[in-house]
Write a protein that holds these residues in place. Structure first.
Motif, mmCIF file in Angstrom:
data_model
loop_
_atom_site.group_PDB
_atom_site.id
_atom_site.type_symbol
_atom_site.label_atom_id
_atom_site.label_comp_id
_atom_site.label_asym_id
_atom_site.label_seq_id
_atom_site.Cartn_x
_atom_site.Cartn_y
_atom_site.Cartn_z
ATOM 1 N N TRP A 91 92.993 122.106 75.045
ATOM 2 C CA TRP A 91 92.942 123.541 75.244
ATOM 3 C C TRP A 91 93.494 123.920 76.505
ATOM 4 O O TRP A 91 93.472 125.026 77.054
ATOM 5 C CB TRP A 91 91.339 123.952 75.290
ATOM 6 N N HIS A 92 93.781 123.107 77.499
ATOM 7 C CA HIS A 92 94.620 123.248 78.876
ATOM 8 C C HIS A 92 96.052 122.830 78.562
ATOM 9 O O HIS A 92 96.307 121.727 78.426
ATOM 10 C CB HIS A 92 94.079 122.517 79.917
ATOM 11 N N ILE A 93 96.901 123.985 78.375
ATOM 12 C CA ILE A 93 98.046 123.619 78.253
ATOM 13 C C ILE A 93 99.043 124.021 79.456
ATOM 14 O O ILE A 93 98.831 125.004 80.075
ATOM 15 C CB ILE A 93 98.630 124.927 77.204
ATOM 16 N N ILE A 94 100.055 123.195 79.741
ATOM 17 C CA ILE A 94 101.130 123.370 80.809
ATOM 18 C C ILE A 94 102.437 123.256 80.234
ATOM 19 O O ILE A 94 102.728 122.632 79.558
ATOM 20 C CB ILE A 94 100.896 121.989 81.886
ATOM 21 N N ALA A 95 103.249 124.339 80.705
ATOM 22 C CA ALA A 95 104.581 124.442 80.133
ATOM 23 C C ALA A 95 105.549 124.425 81.492
ATOM 24 O O ALA A 95 105.289 125.011 82.204
ATOM 25 C CB ALA A 95 104.613 125.937 79.421
ATOM 26 N N THR A 96 107.000 123.892 81.038
ATOM 27 C CA THR A 96 108.024 124.079 82.222
ATOM 28 C C THR A 96 109.070 124.454 81.118
ATOM 29 O O THR A 96 109.497 124.082 80.219
ATOM 30 C CB THR A 96 108.200 122.558 82.223
ATOM 31 N N LEU A 97 109.745 125.494 81.688
ATOM 32 C CA LEU A 97 110.947 125.998 81.286
ATOM 33 C C LEU A 97 112.215 125.719 82.264
ATOM 34 O O LEU A 97 111.788 125.300 83.279
ATOM 35 C CB LEU A 97 110.516 127.572 81.217
ATOM 36 N N PRO A 98 113.274 125.771 81.552
ATOM 37 C CA PRO A 98 114.372 125.306 82.438
ATOM 38 C C PRO A 98 115.010 126.111 83.459
ATOM 39 O O PRO A 98 114.104 127.326 83.587
ATOM 40 C CB PRO A 98 115.453 125.190 81.105
ATOM 41 N N THR A 99 115.658 125.812 84.375
ATOM 42 C CA THR A 99 116.216 126.726 85.450
ATOM 43 C C THR A 99 117.238 127.691 84.941
ATOM 44 O O THR A 99 117.503 128.634 85.698
ATOM 45 C CB THR A 99 117.188 125.617 86.211
ATOM 46 N N GLU A 100 117.371 127.876 83.880
ATOM 47 C CA GLU A 100 118.398 128.775 83.246
ATOM 48 C C GLU A 100 117.775 129.347 81.870
ATOM 49 O O GLU A 100 117.576 128.605 80.949
ATOM 50 C CB GLU A 100 119.756 128.213 82.987
ATOM 51 N N GLN A 101 117.879 130.775 81.837
ATOM 52 C CA GLN A 101 117.145 131.197 80.584
ATOM 53 C C GLN A 101 117.730 132.698 80.319
ATOM 54 O O GLN A 101 118.426 133.164 81.318
ATOM 55 C CB GLN A 101 115.611 131.457 80.684
ATOM 56 N N THR A 102 117.849 133.099 79.142
ATOM 57 C CA THR A 102 118.405 134.528 79.000
ATOM 58 C C THR A 102 117.261 135.311 78.132
ATOM 59 O O THR A 102 116.797 134.849 77.122
ATOM 60 C CB THR A 102 119.586 134.343 78.085
ATOM 61 N N ILE A 103 117.110 136.484 78.478
ATOM 62 C CA ILE A 103 116.204 137.412 77.967
ATOM 63 C C ILE A 103 116.882 138.627 77.515
ATOM 64 O O ILE A 103 117.852 139.256 78.417
ATOM 65 C CB ILE A 103 115.084 137.934 78.975
ATOM 66 N N SER A 104 117.018 138.874 76.091
ATOM 67 C CA SER A 104 117.650 140.030 75.851
ATOM 68 C C SER A 104 116.843 141.439 75.587
ATOM 69 O O SER A 104 115.545 141.234 74.948
ATOM 70 C CB SER A 104 118.341 139.854 74.262
ATOM 71 N N LEU A 105 117.200 142.672 75.989
ATOM 72 C CA LEU A 105 116.540 143.758 76.013
ATOM 73 C C LEU A 105 117.577 144.674 75.231
ATOM 74 O O LEU A 105 118.602 144.283 74.869
ATOM 75 C CB LEU A 105 116.224 144.177 77.326
ATOM 76 N N PRO A 106 116.982 145.723 74.742
ATOM 77 C CA PRO A 106 117.644 146.711 73.799
ATOM 78 C C PRO A 106 119.023 147.130 74.442
ATOM 79 O O PRO A 106 119.784 147.374 73.872
ATOM 80 C CB PRO A 106 116.874 147.868 73.722
ATOM 81 N N LEU A 107 119.104 147.309 75.783
ATOM 82 C CA LEU A 107 120.108 147.795 76.392
ATOM 83 C C LEU A 107 120.773 146.774 77.418
ATOM 84 O O LEU A 107 122.040 147.210 77.969
ATOM 85 C CB LEU A 107 119.918 149.136 77.287
#
Length: 326
Positions: A91-107
């Motif tokens: 129940w204890h979760i640790i996450a690691t994300l990469p040094t580069e990501q992309t988020i898309s928004l409507p505009l």
């Protein structure tokens, strides 16, 4: 001695079996979740799912995850995402994300880079998997928008936890240090190019708990209480507190009380960010001087940020339509 050896071997075999069963269940569950998203507005893709960490951890790696929502226009993609859980407390979760990501928004699309990006979540043990608390820690954060603006921060810390004295409420805390942006922060000679500190301590009222039933209950924001807001930018200090709730049409209603030390340096910022036009700066300055003179210190400006009847105003200055909760 022989009996002890047999006990150790049996326990080891049971533990290994537990890990194998658990890792296979995790892999099937994540694979099934990605496949199930094709039946709704959310689409989810990935190029590989693996589970490692034997014998004491479940280390899940998803290669090239890609999420997109056709209804909201929101999307996210990254080279990988990793989730780690100790076998004795899943129940204890640790996450690691990469040094580069992309988020898309409507505009626009946001390219995110960082030196370190980690998150954690602690769930309440039980079948509902209710979120108890979570945290995000990012170092050397940089955002670059396809719309032409960028922002950077030396550190970002974000925390969320269940409120102990109110059902379905979450305490949200945010702190960012050494913040810079191309959106007008360096457009005034009276302030440094970087904001020293941004801090928010708030309480969010939700319509339902954050748990595994969120897909059905769809928690919505019911109100925001700002316990403390603080911006330190050179020798200008802005503090804030207040509360906002949604009106029947979803627009914000309420009031945030601001206090600005060395407030004259605020006017060039309002011009640089487009909240007022350059031709209005002298008129605005005179109006704020009148307000500041009503207090004990003419260098300190008490200023209400109000949301009423679908509009928002900063003291006597109309800023435009109020934001919407939904």
């Amino acid at each position: 001695m022989r009996a002890l050896l047999i006990v150790v071997l049996v326990v080891s075999a049971l533990w290994a079996g537990y890990w194998v069963v658990g890792s296979q269940a995790m892999e099937r569950g994540v694979t099934g979740w990605f496949a199930a998203q094709d039946r709704g507005p959310l689409t989810a893709e990935q190029q590989g799912i693996t589970v490692a960490g034997f014998p004491n951890r479940f280390d899940l790696t998803v290669t090239e995850p890609r999420l997109s929502n056709a209804e909201t226009g929101f999307g996210w993609q990254a080279p990988f995402a990793q989730v780690f859980m100790m076998t004795w407390k899943p129940w204890h979760i640790i996450a690691t994300l990469p040094t580069e990501q992309t988020i898309s928004l409507p505009l626009q699309d946001l390219a995110i880079t960082s030196a370190n990006f980690q998150a954690s979540a602690v769930l309440v043990p039980g079948t509902d998997l209710t979120l108890d608390r979570s945290a995000v820690a990012v170092d050397t954060l940089a955002l670059r928008s396809s719309a032409g603006w960028d922002m950077a921060a030396a550190t970002l810390r974000l925390g969320l936890r269940r409120a102990v004295d109110r059902a379905n409420a979450q305490e949200l805390a945010l702190e960012m240090t050494t913040v810079s942006s191309s959106a007008g922060l360096s457009s005034t000679e009276d302030l440094p190019e970087q904001i020293d500190l941004i801090r928010i301590d708030s309480l969010l009222g939700l319509s339902a708990p954050l748990d595994r039933h969120m897909g059905q209950t769809a928690p919505t924001l019911q109100d925001i209480t700002l316990r403390e807001g603080l911006i330190r930018w050179g020798d200008m200090v802005l503090s804030a507190s207040g509360s906002v709730t949604p009106a029947t049409d979803g627009t914000a209603e309420g009031r945030i009380d601001l206090r600005v030390e060395n407030w004259r340096k605020l006017v060039p910022v309002l011009v640089a960010t487009g909240l007022i036009g350059p031709q209005q700066s002298q008129t605005v300055t005179r109006a704020l001087e009148i307000l500041a003179q009503q207090g004990d210190d003419p260098n300190v400006l008490p200023l209400p940020l109000t949301f009423q009847n679908g509009w928002m105003s900063l003291g006597p200055l109309p800023l435009g339509p109020a934001p919407r909760f939904y």
